[in-house]
Design an enzyme around this catalytic site. Structure first.
Site, PDB file in Angstrom:
ATOM      1  N   GLN A 125       0.832  -1.208   0.000  1.00 16.78           N
ATOM      2  CA  GLN A 125       0.000   0.000   0.000  1.00 16.78           C
ATOM      3  C   GLN A 125       0.864   1.256   0.000  1.00 16.78           C
ATOM      4  O   GLN A 125       1.604   1.493   0.967  1.00 16.78           O
ATOM      5  CB  GLN A 125      -0.880  -0.018   1.266  1.00 16.78           C
ATOM      6  CG  GLN A 125      -1.749   1.202   1.477  1.00 16.78           C
ATOM      7  CD  GLN A 125      -2.533   1.114   2.787  1.00 16.78           C
ATOM      8  OE1 GLN A 125      -2.149   0.377   3.698  1.00 16.78           O
ATOM      9  NE2 GLN A 125      -3.620   1.846   2.881  1.00 16.78           N
ATOM     10  N   GLY A 126       0.778   2.060  -1.037  1.00 17.42           N
ATOM     11  CA  GLY A 126       1.595   3.278  -1.139  1.00 17.42           C
ATOM     12  C   GLY A 126       0.753   4.517  -0.927  1.00 17.42           C
ATOM     13  O   GLY A 126       0.424   5.218  -1.893  1.00 17.42           O
ATOM     14  N   SER A 128       1.123   6.677   2.495  1.00 16.45           N
ATOM     15  CA  SER A 128       1.822   7.673   3.322  1.00 16.45           C
ATOM     16  C   SER A 128       3.076   8.207   2.633  1.00 16.45           C
ATOM     17  O   SER A 128       3.752   7.481   1.899  1.00 16.45           O
ATOM     18  CB  SER A 128       2.245   7.056   4.651  1.00 16.45           C
ATOM     19  OG  SER A 128       1.149   6.482   5.280  1.00 16.45           O
ATOM     20  N   SER A 160       4.770  -1.056   4.054  1.00 15.28           N
ATOM     21  CA  SER A 160       4.948  -2.397   4.632  1.00 15.28           C
ATOM     22  C   SER A 160       5.089  -3.432   3.518  1.00 15.28           C
ATOM     23  O   SER A 160       4.286  -3.457   2.575  1.00 15.28           O
ATOM     24  CB  SER A 160       3.743  -2.778   5.477  1.00 15.28           C
ATOM     25  OG  SER A 160       3.525  -1.853   6.496  1.00 15.28           O
ATOM     26  N   GLU A 243     -10.006  -0.811   6.239  1.00 16.82           N
ATOM     27  CA  GLU A 243      -8.724  -0.948   6.936  1.00 16.82           C
ATOM     28  C   GLU A 243      -8.908  -0.738   8.442  1.00 16.82           C
ATOM     29  O   GLU A 243      -8.392  -1.505   9.253  1.00 16.82           O
ATOM     30  CB  GLU A 243      -7.704   0.058   6.392  1.00 16.82           C
ATOM     31  CG  GLU A 243      -6.325  -0.163   7.002  1.00 16.82           C
ATOM     32  CD  GLU A 243      -5.233   0.731   6.413  1.00 16.82           C
ATOM     33  OE1 GLU A 243      -5.554   1.827   5.924  1.00 16.82           O
ATOM     34  OE2 GLU A 243      -4.061   0.328   6.474  1.00 16.82           O
ATOM     35  N   GLU A 386      -5.465   8.895  17.761  1.00 17.46           N
ATOM     36  CA  GLU A 386      -5.966  10.269  17.897  1.00 17.46           C
ATOM     37  C   GLU A 386      -6.921  10.599  16.754  1.00 17.46           C
ATOM     38  O   GLU A 386      -7.983  11.192  16.954  1.00 17.46           O
ATOM     39  CB  GLU A 386      -4.799  11.274  17.897  1.00 17.46           C
ATOM     40  CG  GLU A 386      -3.921  11.254  19.138  1.00 17.46           C
ATOM     41  CD  GLU A 386      -2.919  10.093  19.142  1.00 17.46           C
ATOM     42  OE1 GLU A 386      -2.739   9.440  18.096  1.00 17.46           O
ATOM     43  OE2 GLU A 386      -2.323   9.834  20.203  1.00 17.46           O
TER      44      GLU A 386
END
Ligand SMILES: Cc1cc2nc3c(=O)[nH]c(=O)nc-3n(C[C@H](O)[C@H](O)[C@H](O)COP(=O)(O)OP(=O)(O)OC[C@H]3O[C@@H](n4cnc5c(N)ncnc54)[C@H](O)[C@@H]3O)c2cc1C
Length: 399
Positions: A125-126, A128, A160, A243, A386
């Site tokens: 997964q790209g 961030s 990851s 997710e 958060e």
């Protein structure tokens, strides 16, 4: 939803147990120590599942999945965790797969879905970037149309398993003029394309899960864009909700609980098993009750699949916070209970690679300290706690 005892479910549980007994290779069972199995184990297990018609346990029948009910999926997860089965590729099964099912063209489906079922292609997964994590819409990786290709330039981080993946699903900026969210598109990229570079980041557990991924004038066929240009944010919202719900990671919770019970029985202090100590038994019982509560919450959230209301969205966030905090508490208790046994310096996978694999029960608890450290990250990835609390405040409390 209906939580009454369902006798069909007991039959289904028996069917899953039989399948695991017959088809889970002994050398794969319990070999995973950590959050994900190694690539060869994961691919082999995926092929075995697919041969049995269970290649997509969480998908609807219309998408080639098992069409199982929420409760059946839960039973499947429980039994696989109890048998120590390898993991599946969650990026494929729970993130990009559902996006493809709902938004891809027939050509894109034909290209990617069979490879997901057969375990031939792993995904990463790209999303961030160094300047775009919680504030994902600030992402700067660009894709500029040049004839029938996009040219991608930029950097992703915390990718990851990029070093093990065959393909990546990327968020890219295709329109620099549009408002932040509206200029983003969802692009599928073959990791072997020239200009893609993966650099490892070693995490606190001493292992290589994470990477920086660089894109330098990477030419990607325009046909790899999923949805229309600028629709990436819509697809992202769909994907992130899945997710949040899946990062509660019920299979991991069940596995940690099982290891804790085994440790309570097998580890002796002053000639008595840990389980004979009331403070151990009480803490274990409390944690078990919380895992059971999470499994009910998982069922509730999964039953709200078709509900796109803000309240339903917030349920995924509640599940993410509760599930990830519980993973951390379970792994911390395990490390306390195992004492020095949890802190071996070598990892089970490394030993296996050297042909020095420990026996199954030992291999599973060794490296628990490393796993506990890695689980600190669960309240960060998939959206920090958060941010989840802000979603709950906005969606349920109207703050
Ligand atoms: C182990 C691991 C695996 C990951 N895997 C992937 C992956 O495969 N693919 C991928 O794309 N990304 C991945 N990530 C990245 C992950 O999604 C981000 O780390 C996460 O979204 C947080 O972004 P950030 O690290 O930039 O922190 P920041 O967004 O900079 O946040 C820093 C701190 O500020 C707080 N904060 C930020 N904004 C707010 C706000 N508005 N209100 C209150 N608090 C706020 C955060 O909660 C956090 O505590 C992974 C991360 C980890 C740790």
């Amino acid at each position: 939803m209906d939580f009454r005892h369902d006798s069909n479910l007991s039959e289904f549980r028996e069917e899953v147990r039989r399948f695991l007994k017959d088809r889970l290779p002994a050398e794969l069972a319990g070999r995973k120590s950590g959050s994900r199995s190694q690539r060869p184990d994961l691919m082999r297990w995926q092929r075995i599942l697919n041969e049995h018609g269970w290649g997509a346990p969480y998908w609807a029948k219309q998408h080639g999945g098992t069409g199982w009910t929420v409760q059946q999926r839960l039973v499947f997860d429980e039994e696989c965790a109890a048998a120590g089965a390898p993991t599946q590729d969650n990026f494929a099964q729970k993130l990009v797969g559902p996006v493809l099912n709902h938004f891809a063209t027939p050509e894109q489906k034909a290209e990617h879905l069979p490879a997901i079922f057969n375990g031939e292609r792993l995904w990463c997964q790209g999303f961030s970037e160094p300047g775009a994590g919680s504030d994902l819409a600030s992402l700067r990786t660009q894709a500029v149309l040049d004839g029938d290709h996009y040219v991608v330039d930029g950097q992703k981080i915390w990718t990851s398993y990029a070093h093990q993946a065959d393909w990546i699903f990327l968020l890219v900026r295709t329109d620099l003029e549009a408002k932040k969210q509206l200029g983003i598109s969802f692009l599928l990229v073959d990791m072997k394309t020239p200009g893609v570079t993966v650099r490892p980041i070693i995490s606190i557990d001493g292992r290589h899960h994470l990477n920086e991924t660089f894109f330098d004038k990477v030419r990607v066929p325009a046909g790899n864009l999923v949805g229309a240009p600028g629709e990436g944010w819509k697809l992202t919202k769909f994907l992130l909700n899945n997710e949040h719900a899946s990062t509660a990671d019920l299979p991991a919770l069940l596995r940690l609980l099982r290891l804790l019970k085994e440790t309570g029985r097998n580890r002796h202090v002053d000639n008595a098993p840990l389980l004979a100590r009331s403070e151990f038994a009480l803490r274990l019982a409390r944690l078990e009750a919380e895992v059971l509560a999470i499994s009910v919450l998982v069922q509730r959230v999964a039953a709200m699949e078709a509900d796109h209301s803000p309240a339903a969205h917030a349920m995924g966030s509640i599940l993410k916070i509760r599930g990830t905090e519980l993973q951390q508490r379970l792994s911390e208790f395990l490390v306390e209970s195992l004492g020095e046994q949890a802190a071996v310096s070598r990892l089970a996978e490394d030993e296996a690679a050297d042909g020095m694999q420990a026996s199954k029960p030992e291999a599973e608890v060794q490296a628990m300290a490393a796993e506990m450290f890695f689980r600190r990250a669960t309240t960060i990835y998939g959206g920090t706690s958060e941010i989840q609390r802000s979603i709950i405040a906005r969606s349920i409390l109207d703050l």
